[in-house]
Write a protein that holds these residues in place. Structure first.
Motif, mmCIF file in Angstrom:
data_model
loop_
_atom_site.group_PDB
_atom_site.id
_atom_site.type_symbol
_atom_site.label_atom_id
_atom_site.label_comp_id
_atom_site.label_asym_id
_atom_site.label_seq_id
_atom_site.Cartn_x
_atom_site.Cartn_y
_atom_site.Cartn_z
ATOM 1 N N ALA A 38 97.218 118.811 36.097
ATOM 2 C CA ALA A 38 97.815 120.126 35.833
ATOM 3 C C ALA A 38 98.424 120.698 37.111
ATOM 4 C CB ALA A 38 96.773 121.075 35.256
ATOM 5 N N ALA A 39 97.748 120.547 38.243
ATOM 6 C CA ALA A 39 98.277 121.048 39.515
ATOM 7 C C ALA A 39 99.543 120.298 39.918
ATOM 8 C CB ALA A 39 97.221 120.928 40.612
ATOM 9 N N ALA A 40 99.584 118.991 39.665
ATOM 10 C CA ALA A 40 100.762 118.192 39.999
ATOM 11 C C ALA A 40 101.939 118.505 39.084
ATOM 12 C CB ALA A 40 100.421 116.706 39.920
ATOM 13 N N ALA A 41 101.653 119.074 37.922
ATOM 14 C CA ALA A 41 102.713 119.353 36.945
ATOM 15 C C ALA A 41 103.420 120.680 37.191
ATOM 16 C CB ALA A 41 102.129 119.336 35.541
ATOM 17 N N VAL A 42 103.031 121.407 38.220
ATOM 18 C CA VAL A 42 103.613 122.729 38.503
ATOM 19 C C VAL A 42 105.131 122.663 38.640
ATOM 20 C CG1 VAL A 42 103.725 124.551 40.264
ATOM 21 C CG2 VAL A 42 101.524 123.714 39.482
ATOM 22 N N ASP A 43 105.645 121.594 39.234
ATOM 23 C CA ASP A 43 107.090 121.475 39.439
ATOM 24 C C ASP A 43 107.822 120.934 38.215
ATOM 25 O OD1 ASP A 43 106.809 122.377 42.057
ATOM 26 O OD2 ASP A 43 106.503 120.347 42.829
ATOM 27 N N VAL A 44 107.083 120.473 37.212
ATOM 28 C CA VAL A 44 107.691 119.828 36.053
ATOM 29 C C VAL A 44 107.641 120.702 34.801
ATOM 30 C CG1 VAL A 44 107.628 117.761 34.610
ATOM 31 C CG2 VAL A 44 107.004 117.597 37.012
ATOM 32 N N ILE A 45 106.546 121.413 34.621
ATOM 33 C CA ILE A 45 106.343 122.225 33.421
ATOM 34 C C ILE A 45 106.613 123.689 33.755
ATOM 35 C CG2 ILE A 45 104.656 122.966 31.689
ATOM 36 C CD1 ILE A 45 103.193 120.328 32.114
ATOM 37 N N PRO A 46 107.379 124.393 32.927
ATOM 38 C CA PRO A 46 107.609 125.828 33.167
ATOM 39 C C PRO A 46 106.277 126.576 33.265
ATOM 40 C CG PRO A 46 108.989 125.028 31.369
ATOM 41 C CD PRO A 46 108.042 123.919 31.717
ATOM 42 N N ASP A 126 108.526 112.018 32.041
ATOM 43 C CA ASP A 126 109.401 113.197 31.958
ATOM 44 C C ASP A 126 108.631 114.472 31.649
ATOM 45 O OD1 ASP A 126 108.827 112.354 29.310
ATOM 46 O OD2 ASP A 126 110.611 113.374 28.577
ATOM 47 N N ILE A 127 107.330 114.363 31.312
ATOM 48 C CA ILE A 127 106.547 115.548 31.004
ATOM 49 C C ILE A 127 105.625 115.889 32.173
ATOM 50 C CG2 ILE A 127 104.909 116.615 29.430
ATOM 51 C CD1 ILE A 127 105.969 114.772 27.249
ATOM 52 N N VAL A 128 104.753 114.990 32.525
ATOM 53 C CA VAL A 128 103.864 115.218 33.672
ATOM 54 C C VAL A 128 103.699 113.911 34.441
ATOM 55 C CG1 VAL A 128 102.552 117.098 32.617
ATOM 56 C CG2 VAL A 128 101.763 114.769 32.351
ATOM 57 N N PRO A 129 103.488 113.989 35.749
ATOM 58 C CA PRO A 129 103.255 112.769 36.517
ATOM 59 C C PRO A 129 101.893 112.170 36.181
ATOM 60 C CG PRO A 129 103.068 114.721 37.908
ATOM 61 C CD PRO A 129 103.492 115.192 36.549
ATOM 62 N N ALA A 130 101.769 110.865 36.285
ATOM 63 C CA ALA A 130 100.497 110.196 36.007
ATOM 64 C C ALA A 130 99.468 110.541 37.070
ATOM 65 C CB ALA A 130 100.711 108.685 35.947
ATOM 66 N N ALA A 131 98.209 110.536 36.678
ATOM 67 C CA ALA A 131 97.119 110.813 37.619
ATOM 68 C C ALA A 131 96.987 109.665 38.591
ATOM 69 C CB ALA A 131 95.818 111.010 36.859
ATOM 70 N N ALA A 132 96.578 109.972 39.790
ATOM 71 C CA ALA A 132 96.405 108.931 40.805
ATOM 72 C C ALA A 132 95.123 108.164 40.592
ATOM 73 C CB ALA A 132 96.386 109.569 42.188
#
Length: 132
Positions: A38-46, A126-132
């Motif tokens: 969720a934190a990594a998705a800040v730049d991808v999801i409004p 295209d929605i969220v980056p994969a977890a590391a």
């Protein structure tokens, strides 16, 4: 041999013992993975959709059904929608009009965090980056 009905983590299926873990449906380590995605998705999801998706995950209003399919409960709690995280689709009114709703983002966050069978399908670049 007695059978126990101990609560299990929705992600890894280990037994949950703490009250906080039982309430959220995930153990501490699994919750940390969801939080990281969720934190990594800040730049991808409004931002508004991300906030609603995270809140829905926290309230357990988005739950895994099978493979890439999830159930999502409506904001008012009266309807249940089917979310296909792989296809990025939802049966809610927004999804039926071709818009990407917070249900899809929430399901994608759970899937990218490794919620069930992650190795079997590509995770939503295209929605969220994969977890590391």
């Amino acid at each position: 041999m007695t059978e126990t009905n101990a609560p299990e983590c929705e992600r890894c299926h280990r037994a949950l013992t703490s009250a906080a873990s039982i309430a959220r449906g995930r153990g501490r380590a699994c919750q940390a993975k969801v939080d990281a995605v969720a934190a990594a998705a800040v730049d991808v999801i409004p931002a508004p959709a991300l906030a609603k998706a995270v809140a829905a995950i926290g309230a357990r209003a988005i739950t895994h059904r099978t493979r890439a399919l999830y159930w999502a409960v409506s904001s008012n709690g009266k309807q249940t929608y089917e979310v296909d995280a792989r296809a990025g689709s939802c049966t809610c009114p927004a999804g039926r009009h071709g818009r990407r709703c917070y249900h899809v983002y929430g399901a994608a966050i759970l899937a990218a965090a490794g919620q069930h069978e992650r190795p079997r399908y590509h995770v939503y670049g295209d929605i969220v980056p994969a977890a590391a």
